[in-house]
Design a protein around this motif. Structure first.
Motif, short mmCIF file in Angstrom:
data_model
loop_
_atom_site.label_atom_id
_atom_site.label_comp_id
_atom_site.label_asym_id
_atom_site.label_seq_id
_atom_site.Cartn_x
_atom_site.Cartn_y
_atom_site.Cartn_z
N ALA A 98 47.86 39.83 39.86
CA ALA A 98 48.74 39.68 41.00
C ALA A 98 49.16 41.05 41.52
O ALA A 98 49.18 41.31 42.73
CB ALA A 98 49.97 38.85 40.62
N ALA A 99 49.47 41.97 40.57
CA ALA A 99 49.88 43.32 40.96
C ALA A 99 48.73 44.03 41.66
O ALA A 99 48.93 44.69 42.69
CB ALA A 99 50.31 44.10 39.72
N ALA A 100 47.52 43.86 41.13
CA ALA A 100 46.36 44.50 41.74
C ALA A 100 46.16 43.97 43.15
O ALA A 100 45.85 44.73 44.08
CB ALA A 100 45.12 44.24 40.89
N ALA A 105 46.29 44.71 48.99
CA ALA A 105 46.74 44.27 50.30
C ALA A 105 47.36 45.41 51.09
O ALA A 105 47.39 45.39 52.32
CB ALA A 105 47.77 43.14 50.13
N LEU A 106 47.86 46.41 50.36
CA LEU A 106 48.52 47.53 51.03
C LEU A 106 47.51 48.54 51.60
O LEU A 106 47.86 49.35 52.44
CB LEU A 106 49.45 48.26 50.06
CG LEU A 106 50.72 47.50 49.69
CD1 LEU A 106 51.51 48.27 48.66
CD2 LEU A 106 51.57 47.28 50.93
N ILE A 107 46.27 48.47 51.13
CA ILE A 107 45.28 49.44 51.59
C ILE A 107 44.95 49.15 53.05
O ILE A 107 44.63 48.01 53.40
CB ILE A 107 43.99 49.35 50.74
CG1 ILE A 107 44.32 49.68 49.29
CG2 ILE A 107 42.92 50.29 51.28
CD1 ILE A 107 43.16 49.47 48.36
#
Lengths: 195, 185
Positions: A98-100, A105-107
């Motif tokens: 989930a963290a990955a 998603a932020l990239i």
């Protein structure tokens, strides 16, 4: 619930519950009047609560003493020992994934530029200009490239012009800044046919 | 005021050079000829010589003696970052220290029982900071390690010795014999 609290806390909790139940049971059981042996089962609980309250009072006292001591400095400052390193992470594979995903998603969407090869045809342009030079003494830019030329044609023609000017085959001039370019056959150079 | 004796000057130099409290034994060992009484007298003379006239004073602390700055300069010194205030102890740490100070030598089990929560982590941290240490082993099952306070404990609280701690009878909640409880309704 027991799993969430952790077994130690659960054990403490169960022990206290058992203790309270036992006290209640002892109070409910009949006993002989005037029995000396009997001791109120709550006394132990009260004693422990008082004992803890006493400790709380001492905590206040110790805290104040430490505050007062901290207001005086001895010689030689010694850095306090570093805090223990953080405890190892306790996560499972799902947390990690989930963290990955959040990080991915932020990239930002990558900006792609398609690079298309557009070969410059300097030789072709040179040939065209040379032909024009042999036909006319003087001509304009549009005579070389035509009204609807691609950027590749323009670049090719321009490089060819500069190259020919360098070889003194022609001269380039402008009547005014941003004015139309005038291309003249170089006077000094003998005609190519004569060479 | 009469000039300080050579012994007083020697003690002054040693106390200045040390960055921790020096015990009477340590101070007396500087001048074996002098004898404990003379050292005590010299210390008393030094203490009164520093009196109110100086920015530092000679303080009896942690079963020893140490030059410490006067309280009124604490804020200024700290603001200038010439020295750092020691880290505050957490409430859990103070609670554990209180129990150990009064019950020493005491085992982990007893500390847990009084606090009502598991105290292993707090105790480990106190050992690490040198405020408590294993002093002996208990008689009971498994011969548990018993803990007591260290001189560092006295030092961070500014206590001369354990006698400086408040006596349990002085507390507002004095612990007496089990109090009789009323009959249930």
């Amino acid at each position: 619930m027991i799993n969430e609290l952790g077994l130690n806390q659960a054990a403490d909790y169960l022990e206290m519950a058992a203790r309270l139940l036992r006290i209640k049971a002892q109070l409910l059981l009949p006993r002989h009047l005037g029995e000396d042996e009997w001791e109120d089962p709550r006394a132990e609980l009260v004693r422990r609560l008082l004992e803890y309250q006493q400790i709380r009072e001492l905590v206040d006292w110790l805290g104040r003493a430490a505050e007062l001591r901290a207001e005086r400095y001895g010689r030689g400052y010694e850095a306090p020992p570093a805090d223990a390193p953080p405890a190892p992470l306790q996560i499972d594979l799902n947390d990690l994934l989930a963290a990955a995903e959040r990080v991915i998603a932020l990239i930002p969407e990558p900006m792609l530029h398609r690079v298309v090869p557009r070969p410059l045809d300097v030789e072709g342009a040179t040939e065209r200009i040379t032909t024009l030079l042999s036909e006319r003494d003087e001509f304009g830019w549009l005579d070389i490239v035509g009204p609807q030329s691609s950027i590749v044609d323009v670049l090719s023609a321009f490089i060819a012009l500069l190259e020919l000017a360098k070889r003194s085959s022609l001269t380039l001039s402008q009547a005014e800044p941003f004015g139309p370019m005038v291309i003249k056959r170089a006077a000094a150079q003998p005609p190519r046919e004569a060479a | 005021m009469q000039p300080p004796s050579p012994l007083a000057k020697l003690l002054e130099a040693a106390l200045f050079a040390a960055s921790r409290p020096l015990t009477l034994d340590e101070l007396a060992s500087l001048e074996p000829e002098a004898g404990e009484a003379a050292v005590r007298a010299a210390l008393a003379a030094l203490q009164s010589a520093y009196g109110d006239e100086h920015g530092v004073e000679l303080v009896e602390i942690a079963e020893g003696w140490q030059f410490l700055t006067r309280r009124e300069y604490a804020e200024t010194i700290e603001r200038a970052q010439f020295a750092l205030r020691p880290r505050r102890l957490s409430p859990a740490a103070l609670e554990t220290l209180a129990i150990i100070a009064y019950r020493q030598p005491v085992g982990r089990l007893e500390v847990d029982e009084i606090r009502g929560v598991d105290s292993d982590a707090v105790m480990d941290k106190l050992v690490e900071r040198g405020l408590i240490e294993v002093v002996t082993r208990g008689e009971g099952l498994g011969r548990p390690l018993l803990y007591g306070t260290t001189p560092s404990f006295l030092e961070i609280l500014g206590l001369k010795d354990l006698e400086d701690l408040p006596r349990l009878e002085e507390l507002s909640v004095a612990l007496r014999r089990p109090t009789p409880v009323d009959e249930p309704e």
